[in-house]
Structure formats: C-alpha cells, structure tokens
Design a protein around this motif. Structure first.
Motif, short mmCIF file in Angstrom:
data_model
loop_
_atom_site.label_atom_id
_atom_site.label_comp_id
_atom_site.label_asym_id
_atom_site.label_seq_id
_atom_site.Cartn_x
_atom_site.Cartn_y
_atom_site.Cartn_z
N LYS A 52 0.82 -1.21 0.00
CA LYS A 52 0.00 0.00 0.00
C LYS A 52 0.86 1.27 0.00
O LYS A 52 0.36 2.37 -0.23
N LEU A 53 2.14 1.13 0.31
CA LEU A 53 3.04 2.29 0.40
C LEU A 53 3.81 2.53 -0.90
O LEU A 53 4.48 3.54 -1.05
N VAL A 54 3.75 1.57 -1.79
CA VAL A 54 4.58 1.61 -3.00
C VAL A 54 3.94 2.53 -4.05
O VAL A 54 2.75 2.41 -4.34
N ASP A 55 4.73 3.43 -4.58
CA ASP A 55 4.25 4.38 -5.58
C ASP A 55 5.48 4.99 -6.26
O ASP A 55 6.45 5.32 -5.57
N PRO A 56 5.45 5.17 -7.59
CA PRO A 56 6.64 5.74 -8.26
C PRO A 56 6.99 7.15 -7.78
O PRO A 56 8.12 7.60 -7.99
N ARG A 57 6.05 7.83 -7.10
CA ARG A 57 6.35 9.17 -6.54
C ARG A 57 7.35 9.11 -5.40
O ARG A 57 8.01 10.10 -5.09
N TYR A 58 7.41 7.95 -4.72
CA TYR A 58 8.19 7.88 -3.49
C TYR A 58 9.53 7.17 -3.67
O TYR A 58 9.62 6.22 -4.45
N GLY A 59 10.53 7.61 -2.94
CA GLY A 59 11.83 6.95 -2.96
C GLY A 59 12.23 6.37 -1.63
O GLY A 59 13.16 5.56 -1.55
N GLY A 60 11.54 6.78 -0.55
CA GLY A 60 11.90 6.32 0.78
C GLY A 60 10.69 5.89 1.57
O GLY A 60 9.69 6.61 1.64
N ILE A 61 10.77 4.70 2.14
CA ILE A 61 9.68 4.18 2.96
C ILE A 61 10.27 3.78 4.30
O ILE A 61 11.24 3.01 4.35
N ASP A 62 9.71 4.31 5.37
CA ASP A 62 10.16 3.88 6.70
C ASP A 62 8.99 3.17 7.37
O ASP A 62 7.86 3.64 7.35
N ILE A 63 9.32 2.02 7.96
CA ILE A 63 8.31 1.18 8.59
C ILE A 63 8.75 0.90 10.02
O ILE A 63 9.87 0.45 10.25
N PHE A 64 7.86 1.18 10.96
CA PHE A 64 8.12 0.75 12.33
C PHE A 64 7.19 -0.40 12.67
O PHE A 64 5.99 -0.33 12.39
N VAL A 65 7.76 -1.44 13.25
CA VAL A 65 6.97 -2.60 13.68
C VAL A 65 7.21 -2.80 15.17
O VAL A 65 8.36 -2.93 15.61
N GLY A 66 6.14 -2.79 15.93
CA GLY A 66 6.24 -3.07 17.36
C GLY A 66 5.79 -4.49 17.63
O GLY A 66 4.73 -4.90 17.16
N THR A 67 6.62 -5.24 18.34
CA THR A 67 6.32 -6.65 18.60
C THR A 67 6.27 -6.91 20.10
O THR A 67 6.75 -6.11 20.90
N VAL A 68 5.70 -8.05 20.47
CA VAL A 68 5.60 -8.40 21.89
C VAL A 68 6.95 -8.94 22.36
O VAL A 68 7.43 -9.95 21.88
N ARG A 69 7.54 -8.21 23.32
CA ARG A 69 8.86 -8.53 23.86
C ARG A 69 8.72 -9.37 25.12
O ARG A 69 7.80 -9.17 25.93
N ASP A 95 4.66 -11.56 18.26
CA ASP A 95 3.55 -11.13 17.40
C ASP A 95 3.61 -9.61 17.19
O ASP A 95 4.07 -8.87 18.05
N ILE A 96 3.12 -9.17 16.04
CA ILE A 96 3.15 -7.74 15.70
C ILE A 96 1.95 -7.04 16.34
O ILE A 96 0.80 -7.39 16.07
N ALA A 97 2.24 -6.04 17.19
CA ALA A 97 1.18 -5.25 17.81
C ALA A 97 0.82 -4.06 16.92
O ALA A 97 -0.35 -3.69 16.82
N VAL A 98 1.84 -3.46 16.31
CA VAL A 98 1.59 -2.26 15.51
C VAL A 98 2.52 -2.20 14.30
O VAL A 98 3.68 -2.63 14.38
N PHE A 99 1.98 -1.70 13.21
CA PHE A 99 2.73 -1.44 11.98
C PHE A 99 2.47 0.01 11.63
O PHE A 99 1.32 0.42 11.51
N VAL A 100 3.54 0.80 11.50
CA VAL A 100 3.42 2.18 11.01
C VAL A 100 4.33 2.32 9.82
O VAL A 100 5.56 2.16 9.95
N GLY A 101 3.79 2.59 8.66
CA GLY A 101 4.60 2.78 7.46
C GLY A 101 4.34 4.14 6.87
O GLY A 101 3.18 4.58 6.80
N VAL A 102 5.42 4.83 6.51
CA VAL A 102 5.28 6.14 5.87
C VAL A 102 6.16 6.17 4.63
O VAL A 102 7.36 5.89 4.69
N ALA A 103 5.55 6.49 3.49
CA ALA A 103 6.29 6.66 2.25
C ALA A 103 6.43 8.15 1.97
O ALA A 103 5.50 8.92 2.20
N ALA A 104 7.63 8.53 1.48
CA ALA A 104 7.88 9.95 1.20
C ALA A 104 8.81 10.04 -0.01
O ALA A 104 9.41 9.04 -0.42
N VAL A 105 8.91 11.23 -0.55
CA VAL A 105 9.81 11.44 -1.69
C VAL A 105 11.25 11.13 -1.25
O VAL A 105 11.97 10.39 -1.93
N HIS A 106 11.65 11.67 -0.10
CA HIS A 106 13.03 11.49 0.39
C HIS A 106 13.02 10.79 1.75
O HIS A 106 12.06 10.89 2.50
#
Lengths: 81, 133, 133, 81
Positions: C19-36, C87-98
């Motif tokens: 869902k984050l992939v787009d030719p407009r973007y060059g950088g995607i940062d994803i944070f995944v929080g898991t049960v520790r 297990d994954i509690a949260v996924f935060v993904g942000v796509a941006a130009v840079h």
C-alpha cells in the motif's frame, strides 16, 4: 613496480574493469591517481572526487606499502541506497 | 548476528523481516529505498546498480558491528542489476529492545551506507544517462 | 490516501508494504512493534490489546492527515485481541519522496500514537497481570 | 440529567463497559469524574490520570454542553503501540 587497479562505475565505463600502471617505489596515492589520470581526459572530474581502497578498506595516508597480492581499487563517489 | 546480502535477486520484505524477529526485541525499524520516477524535472525510467561487492559487504559489516555489539540486530539487502520504477534498491532493518534505538540505528546504517559503501547507480533518465545522483 | 486498520486479525507486513509503493516515493520507513519477552526482570507471556475503536481510528486519521497533506502516505495497523511473544502489535509505514521525511514522519506517528490513541494493553506477566506499562 | 459514560481497560474491568450517573446542569468534567469516582475506591489512581472524550475527541475545557446523543468516554492512560 607494476600495479593493477580495479575500476568501477563511470571509471569502468571509460577504461574497463582494471588498469595496470608502472610506478616507482615508494608507491603513493598521488602517484596512482596521476598514472590513472593519464589514461583519459574524460575521467578527470570523477577522479578528483574518488578515494583509494587497499584490500577493501579506504586509505587516508598518502604513502602506501603495497605488495603484489594487495587489492587496489579506485572508488568513485558512491551512490547506493 | 547480522545478515548482509548484495545480489541481483529481487528484494522481498517478508523473509528479511523474519530475520529481525526475536522475543528479545520490541521495536523494529525498516527503511526501504525504491526507484522513484521524478527528481525535480528529471524523469527516471530505470536504474542499474553495480557494486564492488566484496568491499561493499565488508563495509556494511563494519557498519552493523557496533549496533550488534550494543544488542541490536541488523539486516541489510542491496540490489544490483537493473531496477524499474518502484523496485526495491535497498532494505535496512534494525531490531532493538526499544523503538528509539531501532530508529536511530536504522537511520545511521542507511546514512553511512550512502556515503561509505561502494555501490553505484547509473540512472537511465528520459533525457540522458547519469552516473550517481 | 492513508490506510488505517484496528483489528483482531494478525498483521502481515507484505500487503501493508504494498500500500506504500508508488513511483512518486523513494523512501519508505516502517516501524513494527512486537511483543517482547523481558522488560527488566518482568517476563511477559502474552498481551491483550483493547481499543476504543472508533475514537482510535479517528485519532489515527488526525495524525496521518498533516503528513498526507505534505505529500506522504501513511499506513497504520494495530492489533487488538491476544498476542503472543514476537507477534506484531503495531505497523506504522510512511512513504515519502526522500528518506529524511519518511523517518521523521514515521517516528512522529508512532510517538503520537503512544500518547494520544485510545488503545490499551493488558500484560500477562509471569508474576502478575498488568494494565499499561 | 442522566449521562452514560463509556469505560475502557482497567476501568472497564472494574465497573463494566458503561456507567450511568445523574448530574445537575451545567455538566462539567469535574462532576463526571467525581460521580464515577464514587462507584469504586479501586479506580481512584487511574481516574486521576484519565481524560474525558466527547464524541471521540479529548476535551480540555471543564464546562461541557452535553446533549443526549453525545458519546462520553473516560480514557485511562493509553498504552498502545
């Protein structure tokens, strides 16, 4: 002594994957770059921004102790990622 | 132990993510670099990445080592060969106990990679071919 | 347009990444929080997340809006229900130009989420049950 | 007026998903918290760190204009992520 230098990216496009040059001891970074610069005018600007690597590590000192088994490479400005 | 791979094979997120999973960690930060179409007025069609592979892997291992020594885990994959728009050029994943470290270390890896690791791009833009940026 | 989902379904990285992939973007940062497993001396066995779902989705949309207005794309998924270790509690993904924006915005989303979004964890630790941290 | 308040997390464990209280106008945040606090001693500490939400938005002002269709909730310290 005879030194073979690996080239990459634009330098490789211009001169091929390696060049071999003949240098007097002591071998220095400056001598290597000067010898390679003589191979082509087109590479001048890129060569000025390149670094030398010996055995896959960047070198900062000018004077080098090179043996025949050492791997010498010129690293043009990187652009990975 | 870190995982580092420079290869012509396409990069898949899921198997690389799995290498970061461990009950010790609570935060995983992943940076994915993809081929972007526009850089200002310049339109990119494709990019070819080449590497001084042995040195690149060695430099990446040096970047990963201090992070792993502090308890994190580092997974890095970089493509070589020809990539089209939206293809993944680089994957940097860092797992850590807490999220602040994961973010800091992931950013540290990609920033250092962009300056110190012998990988080069040749951009095939609509107007001409460009080495580097 | 942002994508936000709070659900009992397990979180899978790959479809959210797409869902984050787009030719407009060059950088995607994803944070995944898991049960520790370990938090100091406390050992966690499982965590149950609950949410005030409608408000949580509304608050997440408010966090995503200014980032999307600046040209980024935001994908957020949060689990509810019972999660086991890793297990994954949260996924935060942000796509941006840079990439700098991708990192900054991703961190901004997860930091704000942790303070402003009505989701709660009930930790089943080996010594006792704890609400929150 | 009669107000039904949604509860979550620890508060819900103690008192159930909602409580209904009877309050004089004007309704204030203080009055709501006081009325809920009377329901159980066990929730005192959590309630002190909770916030009020009206129609899924946190409120900062004390005095509220509540209509019977408004959704009122007490939000204990969140711990998602």
């Amino acid at each position: 002594m005879q030194i073979t230098i690996k080239l990459f990216a634009f330098l490789q496009d211009q001169l091929g994957p390696t060049v071999t040059v003949e240098l007097d001891s002591p071998v220095t970074v400056e001598k290597i770059f000067s010898a390679v610069a003589k191979q082509s005018l087109a590479i001048k600007a890129v060569l000025e921004n390149s670094r030398l690597a010996v055995n896959q590590e960047f070198v900062s000192e000018n004077e080098l102790e090179i043996t025949p088994t050492d791997e010498i490479a010129i690293i043009p400005p990187v652009s990975g990622g | 132990m870190h995982y580092i791979r420079i290869s012509d094979d396409p990069i898949n997120i899921a198997p690389l993510y799995r290498k970061l999973v461990d009950p010790r960690y609570g935060g995983i930060d992943i940076f994915v670099g993809t081929v972007r179409q526009w850089t200002g007025d310049i339109e990119t069609r494709k990019i070819t990445y080449s590497a001084y592979q042995s040195m690149a892997e060695r430099q990446l291992a040096k970047i990963a080592a201090p992070i792993e020594a502090q308890g994190g885990r580092v997974v890095i994959a970089h493509r070589t060969g020809t990539l089209n728009l939206t293809d993944i050029a680089v994957f940097v994943g860092v797992a850590a106990v807490h999220r602040a470290e994961a973010f800091k270390w992931c950013q540290q890896v990609i920033d250092t990679l962009k300056h110190e690791v012998p990988i080069w791009k040749k951009e095939y833009d609509t107007d001409k071919v460009r080495w580097g940026n």
